[in-house]
Design a protein around this motif. Structure first.
Motif, PDB file in Angstrom:
ATOM      1  N   UNK A 220     -11.681  20.274  94.926  1.00  0.00           N
ATOM      2  CA  UNK A 220     -12.402  21.546  95.007  1.00  0.00           C
ATOM      3  C   UNK A 220     -12.188  22.341  96.281  1.00  0.00           C
ATOM      4  N   UNK A 221     -11.632  21.750  97.344  1.00  0.00           N
ATOM      5  CA  UNK A 221     -11.435  22.508  98.583  1.00  0.00           C
ATOM      6  C   UNK A 221      -9.961  22.873  98.745  1.00  0.00           C
ATOM      7  N   UNK A 222      -9.676  24.013  99.372  1.00  0.00           N
ATOM      8  CA  UNK A 222      -8.271  24.385  99.590  1.00  0.00           C
ATOM      9  C   UNK A 222      -7.476  23.304 100.317  1.00  0.00           C
ATOM     10  N   UNK A 223      -8.089  22.635 101.312  1.00  0.00           N
ATOM     11  CA  UNK A 223      -7.367  21.592 102.031  1.00  0.00           C
ATOM     12  C   UNK A 223      -6.956  20.457 101.101  1.00  0.00           C
ATOM     13  N   UNK A 224      -7.869  20.003 100.243  1.00  0.00           N
ATOM     14  CA  UNK A 224      -7.540  18.913  99.318  1.00  0.00           C
ATOM     15  C   UNK A 224      -6.538  19.367  98.265  1.00  0.00           C
ATOM     16  N   UNK A 225      -6.611  20.623  97.855  1.00  0.00           N
ATOM     17  CA  UNK A 225      -5.634  21.147  96.908  1.00  0.00           C
ATOM     18  C   UNK A 225      -4.234  21.135  97.509  1.00  0.00           C
ATOM     19  N   UNK A 226      -4.142  21.524  98.781  1.00  0.00           N
ATOM     20  CA  UNK A 226      -2.840  21.517  99.447  1.00  0.00           C
ATOM     21  C   UNK A 226      -2.316  20.090  99.622  1.00  0.00           C
ATOM     22  N   UNK A 227      -3.199  19.171  99.998  1.00  0.00           N
ATOM     23  CA  UNK A 227      -2.784  17.783 100.187  1.00  0.00           C
ATOM     24  C   UNK A 227      -2.236  17.201  98.889  1.00  0.00           C
ATOM     25  N   UNK A 228      -2.956  17.388  97.798  1.00  0.00           N
ATOM     26  CA  UNK A 228      -2.515  16.839  96.513  1.00  0.00           C
ATOM     27  C   UNK A 228      -1.208  17.469  96.052  1.00  0.00           C
ATOM     28  N   UNK A 229      -1.053  18.758  96.292  1.00  0.00           N
ATOM     29  CA  UNK A 229       0.186  19.433  95.905  1.00  0.00           C
ATOM     30  C   UNK A 229       1.371  18.872  96.684  1.00  0.00           C
ATOM     31  N   UNK A 230       1.182  18.657  97.989  1.00  0.00           N
ATOM     32  CA  UNK A 230       2.278  18.119  98.807  1.00  0.00           C
ATOM     33  C   UNK A 230       2.617  16.685  98.431  1.00  0.00           C
TER      34      UNK A 230
END
Length: 262
Positions: A220-230
């Motif tokens: 749900x957070x932009x930081x976690x979204x970026x981490x999972x995408x990477x």
């Protein structure tokens, strides 16, 4: 003995799957939440399934009605007609699996669907049987027509039942803890708790080496979204699909190449 599948490469742009609809901004498991998710650009919808007393698959997470409706008591003791008289945040009427499947089928663009069967259940194996019956009735016997369609559960027995009932349906084993590698290979895909992925990011690559897709919830957070995408996950299951789409557009273009945005 399961045949090994070829390793999967990291996915540049994960699918955005709306967790119980756009449940950050609309009441969960309502038609309004599902439609908002589509309006916000979700690639797919996710729903939890329980059976009413008369064996209708309905979209509901909890075993009892108290948290998300104006009713109380155990859901499985109510018929569909009785459940329809309750208010779930947008007026009377409970959302059914049939309605969600129709929404995906009839959407103006390709939309996928992840269906989680909830266990333990009073109705045991009947849950998976009724889910497959409804999906085939709406989508056809071959369950074709959606860009992705998966049945999910924390219960390994439920996953095996889905395999027996609908061999063509993608089966997802949900996990909130790290399992031995052989156990990870018992389904075609895994759904991993975000906390597990953050604590041990290597689990994503391990699952890909086993030929499995990886969905992560609840991101749900932009930081976690970026981490999972990477990390190359295949799908972000999120309460906030609008933010997920914005984050992905900043990271990765629609063709999978890195975005040129600053």
């Amino acid at each position: 003995m399961l045949r090994p599948r070829p390793p999967l490469p990291p996915r540049a742009r994960p699918l955005v799957v709306a967790h119980r609809g756009a449940s950050l901004v609309e009441p969960e498991h309502t038609l309004r939440a599902m439609q908002r998710a589509l309006d916000d650009g979700a690639d797919g919808l996710e729903c939890d399934i329980r059976l009413s007393r008369d064996q209708h698959p309905v979209c509901f997470h909890d075993v009892d009605l108290d948290r998300t409706s104006d009713g109380e008591g155990l859901l499985y003791r109510r018929t569909l007609a009785e459940l329809d008289r309750l208010d779930y945040g947008e007026g009377p009427g409970i959302l059914t699996l049939r309605r969600v499947a129709e929404l995906c089928r009839d959407a103006p663009r390709p939309v996928g669907l992840l269906v989680e069967t909830k266990h333990p259940s009073r109705w045991a194996w009947r849950v998976e049987r009724r889910v497959v019956e409804v999906l085939r009735d709406v989508l056809g016997r071959d369950l074709a027509g959606l860009p992705f369609l998966a049945g999910m559960s924390f219960s390994p027995l439920a996953v095996r039942r889905l395999a027996a009932l609908a061999p063509g349906l993608t089966r997802v084993r949900l996990r909130s803890h790290r399992a031995p590698i052989p156990q990870l290979s018992t389904s075609q895909a895994v759904g991993l708790d975000l906390r597990l992925v953050l604590a041990d990011p290597t689990v994503v690559a391990d699952c890909h080496r086993l030929g499995q897709q990886v969905f992560v919830w609840t991101v749900n957070t932009p930081q976690d979204m970026r981490t999972c995408t990477r990390l190359g996950v295949d799908g972000l299951i999120t309460d906030d699909p609008a933010t997920a789409r914005e984050v992905l557009d900043d990271l990765v273009g629609p063709d999978g190449t890195p975005s040129a945005r600053p």
